[in-house]
Design a protein around this motif. Structure first.
Motif, PDB file in Angstrom:
ATOM      1  N   VAL A  57       0.843  -1.197   0.000  1.00  0.00           N
ATOM      2  CA  VAL A  57       0.000   0.000   0.000  1.00  0.00           C
ATOM      3  C   VAL A  57       0.885   1.257   0.000  1.00  0.00           C
ATOM      4  CG1 VAL A  57      -0.237   0.235   2.517  1.00  0.00           C
ATOM      5  CG2 VAL A  57      -2.080   1.000   1.043  1.00  0.00           C
ATOM      6  N   ASP A  58       0.385   2.316  -0.597  1.00  0.00           N
ATOM      7  CA  ASP A  58       1.105   3.588  -0.568  1.00  0.00           C
ATOM      8  C   ASP A  58       0.753   4.304   0.736  1.00  0.00           C
ATOM      9  OD1 ASP A  58       2.371   3.349  -3.039  1.00  0.00           O
ATOM     10  OD2 ASP A  58       0.606   4.130  -4.115  1.00  0.00           O
ATOM     11  N   TRP A  59       1.759   4.504   1.567  1.00  0.00           N
ATOM     12  CA  TRP A  59       1.553   5.164   2.862  1.00  0.00           C
ATOM     13  C   TRP A  59       1.829   6.654   2.716  1.00  0.00           C
ATOM     14  CZ3 TRP A  59      -0.802   2.309   6.284  1.00  0.00           C
ATOM     15  CH2 TRP A  59      -0.630   0.928   6.268  1.00  0.00           C
ATOM     16  N   SER A  60       1.016   7.453   3.380  1.00  0.00           N
ATOM     17  CA  SER A  60       1.269   8.897   3.397  1.00  0.00           C
ATOM     18  C   SER A  60       2.443   9.157   4.343  1.00  0.00           C
ATOM     19  CB  SER A  60       0.033   9.654   3.884  1.00  0.00           C
ATOM     20  OG  SER A  60      -0.149   9.463   5.275  1.00  0.00           O
ATOM     21  N   PRO A  61       3.096  10.298   4.198  1.00  0.00           N
ATOM     22  CA  PRO A  61       4.183  10.632   5.128  1.00  0.00           C
ATOM     23  C   PRO A  61       3.696  10.654   6.587  1.00  0.00           C
ATOM     24  CG  PRO A  61       4.259  12.087   3.229  1.00  0.00           C
ATOM     25  CD  PRO A  61       2.984  11.290   3.114  1.00  0.00           C
ATOM     26  N   GLU A  62       2.459  11.095   6.803  1.00  0.00           N
ATOM     27  CA  GLU A  62       1.914  11.152   8.167  1.00  0.00           C
ATOM     28  C   GLU A  62       1.698   9.743   8.725  1.00  0.00           C
ATOM     29  OE1 GLU A  62       1.180  14.851   6.014  1.00  0.00           O
ATOM     30  OE2 GLU A  62       0.620  12.800   5.536  1.00  0.00           O
ATOM     31  N   GLN A  63       1.244   8.827   7.877  1.00  0.00           N
ATOM     32  CA  GLN A  63       1.039   7.448   8.331  1.00  0.00           C
ATOM     33  C   GLN A  63       2.376   6.791   8.670  1.00  0.00           C
ATOM     34  OE1 GLN A  63      -1.156   6.314   4.833  1.00  0.00           O
ATOM     35  NE2 GLN A  63      -3.094   6.223   5.965  1.00  0.00           N
ATOM     36  N   THR A  64       3.353   7.007   7.819  1.00  0.00           N
ATOM     37  CA  THR A  64       4.678   6.454   8.072  1.00  0.00           C
ATOM     38  C   THR A  64       5.274   7.055   9.343  1.00  0.00           C
ATOM     39  OG1 THR A  64       5.035   6.117   5.709  1.00  0.00           O
ATOM     40  CG2 THR A  64       7.001   6.158   7.101  1.00  0.00           C
ATOM     41  N   ALA A  65       5.155   8.354   9.502  1.00  0.00           N
ATOM     42  CA  ALA A  65       5.686   9.018  10.705  1.00  0.00           C
ATOM     43  C   ALA A  65       4.973   8.514  11.954  1.00  0.00           C
ATOM     44  CB  ALA A  65       5.541  10.532  10.576  1.00  0.00           C
ATOM     45  N   THR A  66       3.672   8.239  11.857  1.00  0.00           N
ATOM     46  CA  THR A  66       2.927   7.716  13.006  1.00  0.00           C
ATOM     47  C   THR A  66       3.464   6.354  13.415  1.00  0.00           C
ATOM     48  OG1 THR A  66       0.939   8.937  12.399  1.00  0.00           O
ATOM     49  CG2 THR A  66       0.633   7.019  13.829  1.00  0.00           C
ATOM     50  N   MET A  67       3.654   5.472  12.440  1.00  0.00           N
ATOM     51  CA  MET A  67       4.185   4.139  12.760  1.00  0.00           C
ATOM     52  C   MET A  67       5.603   4.236  13.335  1.00  0.00           C
ATOM     53  SD  MET A  67       1.815   2.009  12.446  1.00  0.00           S
ATOM     54  CE  MET A  67       2.793   0.537  12.712  1.00  0.00           C
ATOM     55  N   GLN A  68       6.406   5.143  12.794  1.00  0.00           N
ATOM     56  CA  GLN A  68       7.757   5.316  13.336  1.00  0.00           C
ATOM     57  C   GLN A  68       7.706   5.863  14.760  1.00  0.00           C
ATOM     58  OE1 GLN A  68       9.446   7.699  10.195  1.00  0.00           O
ATOM     59  NE2 GLN A  68      10.237   5.907   9.124  1.00  0.00           N
ATOM     60  N   ALA A  69       6.793   6.784  15.027  1.00  0.00           N
ATOM     61  CA  ALA A  69       6.655   7.338  16.374  1.00  0.00           C
ATOM     62  C   ALA A  69       6.179   6.278  17.363  1.00  0.00           C
ATOM     63  CB  ALA A  69       5.701   8.534  16.365  1.00  0.00           C
ATOM     64  N   LEU A  70       5.255   5.419  16.933  1.00  0.00           N
ATOM     65  CA  LEU A  70       4.798   4.330  17.804  1.00  0.00           C
ATOM     66  C   LEU A  70       5.941   3.365  18.102  1.00  0.00           C
ATOM     67  CD1 LEU A  70       1.281   3.613  16.264  1.00  0.00           C
ATOM     68  CD2 LEU A  70       1.741   4.489  18.569  1.00  0.00           C
ATOM     69  N   ARG A  71       6.735   3.055  17.066  1.00  0.00           N
ATOM     70  CA  ARG A  71       7.894   2.195  17.272  1.00  0.00           C
ATOM     71  C   ARG A  71       8.890   2.843  18.230  1.00  0.00           C
ATOM     72  NH1 ARG A  71      11.321   2.504  12.662  1.00  0.00           N
ATOM     73  NH2 ARG A  71      12.009   4.266  13.862  1.00  0.00           N
ATOM     74  N   ASP A  72       9.145   4.145  18.033  1.00  0.00           N
ATOM     75  CA  ASP A  72      10.079   4.860  18.903  1.00  0.00           C
ATOM     76  C   ASP A  72       9.597   4.850  20.349  1.00  0.00           C
ATOM     77  OD1 ASP A  72      11.601   5.366  16.657  1.00  0.00           O
ATOM     78  OD2 ASP A  72      10.990   7.476  16.492  1.00  0.00           O
ATOM     79  N   TRP A  73       8.278   5.016  20.560  1.00  0.00           N
ATOM     80  CA  TRP A  73       7.721   4.973  21.926  1.00  0.00           C
ATOM     81  C   TRP A  73       7.934   3.583  22.517  1.00  0.00           C
ATOM     82  CZ3 TRP A  73       6.668   6.616  26.439  1.00  0.00           C
ATOM     83  CH2 TRP A  73       5.829   5.912  27.282  1.00  0.00           C
ATOM     84  N   ALA A  74       7.673   2.527  21.727  1.00  0.00           N
ATOM     85  CA  ALA A  74       7.840   1.160  22.227  1.00  0.00           C
ATOM     86  C   ALA A  74       9.295   0.910  22.625  1.00  0.00           C
ATOM     87  CB  ALA A  74       7.372   0.151  21.183  1.00  0.00           C
TER      88      ALA A  74
END
Length: 182
Positions: free
Chosen positions: A8-25
């Motif tokens: 799927v084509d992810w928006s920059p905001e969606q990608t940043a959200t997943m990266q932020a969730l990973r960073d929090w974890a």
């Protein structure tokens, strides 16, 4: 809606959200390692103790099965871990339900106080961030996290069911054929 997360084509905001969730974890895991050092415990024991304390603080004490699921250990490994925590005086097991077979995990006051002292030391920046965030924004974050947690829970359940099906099929395949009755 079925989505292939790899194509799927992810928006920059969606990608940043997943990266932020990973960073929090990752950050949360690192905080747990500091808690382990603070309490002179192995990381797995500190993680389990933290889960037990949070659940008790929330008024929803855990059973050993609940804890095993949350920390990703087998029931046998969880029992060994709980024995260590109990022997060290950090937790107690109680039978406080009408079904006396059901065990409830409770933190001992000393362990709870050690964890509180750690949170007072380590949680200052997190507490300040929460205090500085408006109610409307927090409600949006809560709603989003509840949805993403629900999606993760659904995926976990689907994968557990799939694994159970594979185990049943493997067990059936391993059984020798029984001779047919004549």
């Amino acid at each position: 809606m079925e989505v292939d997360p790899l194509t799927v084509d992810w928006s920059p905001e969606q990608t940043a959200t997943m990266q932020a969730l990973r960073d929090w974890a990752v950050s949360f895991t690192e905080l747990n390692q500091h808690l382990a050092a603070w309490m002179n415990l192995p990381g797995s024991d500190a993680n389990a103790l933290g889960q037990i304390i949070w659940a008790a603080e929330d008024g929803q004490p855990l059973t050993p099965a609940d804890l095993a699921r949350q920390i990703g250990m087998t029931s046998g490994a969880t029992t060994v871990l709980l024995n260590r925590l109990e022997t060290a005086g950090h937790i107690r097991r109680s039978r406080e339900h009408t079904d006396r077979r059901r065990v409830t995990l409770r933190p001992e006051p000393g362990a709870r106080e050690q964890a509180r002292a750690f949170l007072a030391e380590a949680g200052a920046e997190i507490a300040a961030t929460l205090q500085d965030t408006g109610t409307a924004e927090l409600r949006q974050v809560i709603a989003f996290l509840q949805r993403i947690t629900g999606a993760s829970a659904a995926a976990n359940k689907r994968l557990q069911n799939r694994a159970a099906g594979h185990r049943r099929a493997a067990a059936a395949a391993a059984r020798p054929d029984r001779p047919e009755s004549r």
